[in-house]
Design a protein around this motif. Structure first.
Motif, short mmCIF file in Angstrom:
data_model
loop_
_atom_site.label_atom_id
_atom_site.label_comp_id
_atom_site.label_asym_id
_atom_site.label_seq_id
_atom_site.Cartn_x
_atom_site.Cartn_y
_atom_site.Cartn_z
N THR A 139 5.28 31.18 17.79
CA THR A 139 5.69 31.02 18.96
C THR A 139 7.03 31.50 19.14
OG1 THR A 139 5.68 29.03 19.13
CG2 THR A 139 3.59 29.63 20.05
N GLY A 140 8.07 32.60 18.96
CA GLY A 140 9.22 33.05 18.94
C GLY A 140 9.85 33.55 17.95
N GLY A 141 11.10 33.68 17.53
CA GLY A 141 11.65 33.69 16.32
C GLY A 141 12.05 33.09 14.97
N ILE A 142 13.17 33.28 14.21
CA ILE A 142 13.19 31.94 13.16
C ILE A 142 13.23 30.80 13.77
CG2 ILE A 142 14.61 31.45 11.07
CD1 ILE A 142 15.30 34.45 11.07
N GLY A 143 12.47 29.81 12.91
CA GLY A 143 12.15 28.61 12.71
C GLY A 143 11.00 27.96 13.77
N GLN A 144 10.65 28.91 15.24
CA GLN A 144 9.63 28.73 15.85
C GLN A 144 8.25 28.11 15.10
OE1 GLN A 144 10.56 28.74 18.93
NE2 GLN A 144 12.88 28.68 18.48
N GLN A 145 7.57 27.16 16.07
CA GLN A 145 6.31 27.38 15.16
C GLN A 145 5.49 28.95 15.43
OE1 GLN A 145 4.81 24.32 14.82
NE2 GLN A 145 2.95 25.32 13.85
N ALA A 146 4.95 28.48 13.36
CA ALA A 146 4.39 29.11 13.57
C ALA A 146 3.01 29.19 12.57
CB ALA A 146 4.99 30.41 12.18
N SER A 147 1.70 29.18 12.91
CA SER A 147 0.88 29.09 12.59
C SER A 147 0.54 30.04 11.70
CB SER A 147 -0.15 28.69 13.47
OG SER A 147 0.20 27.43 14.25
N GLY A 148 -0.75 30.05 10.49
CA GLY A 148 -1.00 30.76 9.11
C GLY A 148 -2.42 30.59 9.36
N PHE A 149 -3.45 31.71 9.39
CA PHE A 149 -5.15 32.32 9.55
C PHE A 149 -5.53 32.05 8.55
CE2 PHE A 149 -3.06 30.70 14.00
CZ PHE A 149 -3.82 29.93 14.01
N MET A 150 -5.97 31.49 7.17
CA MET A 150 -6.63 32.09 6.08
C MET A 150 -7.65 32.69 6.79
SD MET A 150 -5.09 33.10 2.58
CE MET A 150 -4.27 31.77 2.36
#
Length: 649
Positions: free
Chosen positions: A79-90
């Protein structure tokens, strides 16, 4: 649990004398995420991807998000650029169903509501490689490893150099600058590694341009720094002691969708410490290692009253994890056609605590709790007739406030040299413990967590084949792979019908395929492609699960047009996927599920070895200037470029 701990200790004590004289080579000091035993990748009965230091540099990766974006079966939603919340779906599993480790220690943040890891925070300057195992890995690593596990391995000291300096400096568009400086080496019995890295950028506005009436010119800036230090000693052959410290702190601007909010700020701090001792005994028959680790996370988000919003935010999240792990590898003697046999036995204890306060004064979310998990695990791997590699694992976890969870894994790799092929198949189970917030969190008087929640539990299987083709003048000029996987997850945690607590109510059915191709066209040309197909659905309603693309493609090339040049383009295409909610172009919230449009990212990095120890590079990001929304309302950054140099001497 006590019975399993006793069984582990008894097996260990009886196995050592029986095989104390069996000669076997020393085990390399490394971490192998797929089996806990150093094993060649083509003999691991699981789908794996290893991203090396060389690939990180040649492809221009600067964050963990960028490095993992092209991994088959893995989807990043940021949800945005570097440092923003990033969720990983495996492989279609939830974002909190992926275990993330640093040098073998789980670092998922216990202070998050679901226990998910934020992939948007991590820089790569101190990493040697990133290992990814897809499929259930709870039999090795416990909770969260339903979809798989990702292990980040820090840089290692060279054995033949007393001092080796390394570094990097780069700058580019959006007032971006980054740097790495470090040193490593071995002096007698001692070895060391130290690294300092930082990145700063003015960033771009993550609010989608289509929300123009709610969008300002505000950019989401980021300033991050990290320091890592390791000191190790090998006082005698086969004995090693080492300590590792890692600190990271990020300051970032946040965007709020659908209304932009320029004074929404975040601070994210992490501390990691590990002490490790390892001894190789009885001519390499028994390797015993003890790890003590502590991980601390502290996050604060503030948003004061201004013209854009009359509400204020002051959210604080603090989480601590302490880990003790005793791992033993016993090399067993050959028995007829059974060779390369190893037994893994271990016990681990993990203590998690959380102190969290967030939300408005009238609707405040509070959690102050802790829990202890004890586990025992075992694994056995061996070869049969130099063709079949078999690996099996069993683990039992017991947490202080819910029933035990038993997980298993069994798999094999059959080499068929007559067809230049390798056939892989495996099956296993995984579990996810309910988070401390889910068990003990409160929201005013309207919500209270459920301490009686059961773990989420999965059962999965996969099967595939990988074949080499004699083309382009080499036996493995073209390697094609195809793998099918099927997973069922039950007891998913969700809100009850009145939204006053949480219950185990959901179930999911996931199936898909990973198709891969590697073309080694010449010494100058290599192409790596992947196509992932995912069908992830609610088992009760048959609705598609949110944020799981039905199709995902990646293509990475390595071209060396001249001895000193390396050019590496990377294309990632994310197909359409279901979003649980959306925002209209006028910023209106729509609660009905809808499809998110497909998107693509094209990056290009060129490197030139100006001197044997100095490389100049340039990276262009999002060459197509796509306005793709990985999460509805949030757009990827626009076209950008970086130029810089790295050195080693």
């Amino acid at each position: 649990m006590r019975r399993l701990l006793l069984l582990t200790a008894t097996a260990l004590s009886t196995a050592i004398p029986a095989f104390a004289q069996a000669p076997t080579p020393d085990l390399p000091d490394t971490i192998v995420t797929g089996t806990r035993v150093p094993t060649p990748a083509d003999r691991v009965p699981a789908a794996t991807t290893v991203i090396t230091r060389q690939q990180i540099e040649e492809r221009g990766y600067q964050t963990l998000v960028e490095a993992l974006r092209s991994v088959p079966g893995f989807t990043i939603v940021q949800t945005g650029g570097i440092g923003q919340q990033a969720s990983g779906f495996m492989r279609g599993a939830n974002s909190n169903q992926v275990a993330v480790l640093l040098d073998g220690i789980p670092i998922n943040d216990p202070s998050t509501a679901s226990g998910a890891f934020n992939f948007g925070n991590t820089l790569l300057g101190d990493l040697e490689r990133i290992e990814v195992i897809r499929g259930p890995a709870s039999a090795l690593y416990g909770s969260s490893a339903i979809g798989g596990a990702i292990n980040m391995v820090t840089r290692q000291a060279p054995a033949d150099r007393q001092f080796q300096a390394f570094g990097e400096a780069a700058g580019g568009t959006q007032d971006t600058a980054r740097g790495v400086i470090g040193a490593t080496g071995t002096v007698g019995a001692w070895d060391y590694m130290t690294a300092l890295q930082g990145l700063t950028t003015r960033g771009s506005n993550a609010v989608a341009p289509r929300l123009s009436q709610n969008r300002t010119s505000e950019r989401d800036g980021f300033q991050g720094a990290a320091a890592t230090a390791r000191l190790g000693v090998t006082p005698t052959q086969g004995v090693r002691l080492e300590g590792l410290l890692r600190w990271r702190e990020n300051h970032l601007k946040l965007d709020s969708v659908p209304n932009d909010d320029p004074n929404y700020d975040g601070n994210d701090r992490n501390f990691y410490g590990q002490l490790r001792g390892q001894a190789v005994m009885f001519d390499g028959v028994w390797t015993s290692g003890l790890r003590l680790a502590q991980v601390e996370d502290r996050r604060r988000y503030t948003n004061m009253v201004d013209n854009f919003s009359r509400s204020s935010t002051d959210d604080l999240f603090s989480g601590t994890r302490q880990v003790i792990d005793w791992n033993n590898i016993i090399r067993l003697p050959d028995l007829g056609a059974i060779t390369a046999s190893s037994l893994v036995l271990g016990i681990t204890q993990q203590n998690d605590s959380i102190d969290q306060s967030s939300g408005s004064a009238s609707f405040r979310t509070l959690t102050d709790a802790s829990a202890t998990n004890n586990a025992a695990y075992s694994a056995w791997q061996f070869r049969v007739a130099e063709r079949l590699d078999v690996a099996a694992g069993l683990r039992q976890d017991r947490t202080s406030d819910f029933d035990e969870a038993t997980t298993w894994r069994l798999g094999g790799v059959l080499a068929v040299p007559e067809l230049s092929s390798r056939i892989k198949a495996s099956a296993g189970s995984g579990f996810l413990a309910p988070s401390l917030y889910q068990r003990y969190g409160t929201i005013g008087t309207s919500f209270r967590g459920n301490p009686n929640l059961r773990p989420e539990y999965s059962e999965s299987w996969e099967a595939g084949v990988e074949t080499d083709f004699n083309i382009f003048g080499r036996a493995d000029g073209l390697t094609l792979g195809a793998l099918y996987y099927d997973s069922r997850i039950r007891d998913l945690i969700d809100f009850n019908t009145s939204f006053t607590s949480l219950v185990n109510v959901g179930a999911a059915r996931i199936k898909g395929a990973e198709l891969t191709a590697t073309a080694r066209i010449s010494e100058k040309w290599e192409l790596v492609g992947a196509w992932t197909i995912t069908d992830a659905r609610n088992a009760a309603t048959d609705e598609r699960l949110a944020r799981r693309p039905e199709n995902q493609w990646s293509l990475i090339a390595r071209w060396q047009p001249a001895p000193k040049w390396v050019i590496s383009p990377e294309l990632t295409i994310i197909g359409r996927y279901r979003e649980g909610f959306s925002y209209s172009n006028t910023g209106q919230f729509v609660s009905v599920a809808a499809d998110n449009d497909a998107g693509a990212l094209l990056n290009l990095t060129a490197s030139y070895a100006w001197r044997p120890q100095v490389t100049v590079f340039a990276t262009a990001q999002n060459l197509g200037n796509t306005r793709y929304e990985p999460a509805n309302g949030f757009v990827v950054g626009g076209r950008g470029a970086m130029i810089g140099t790295r050195f080693t001497f």
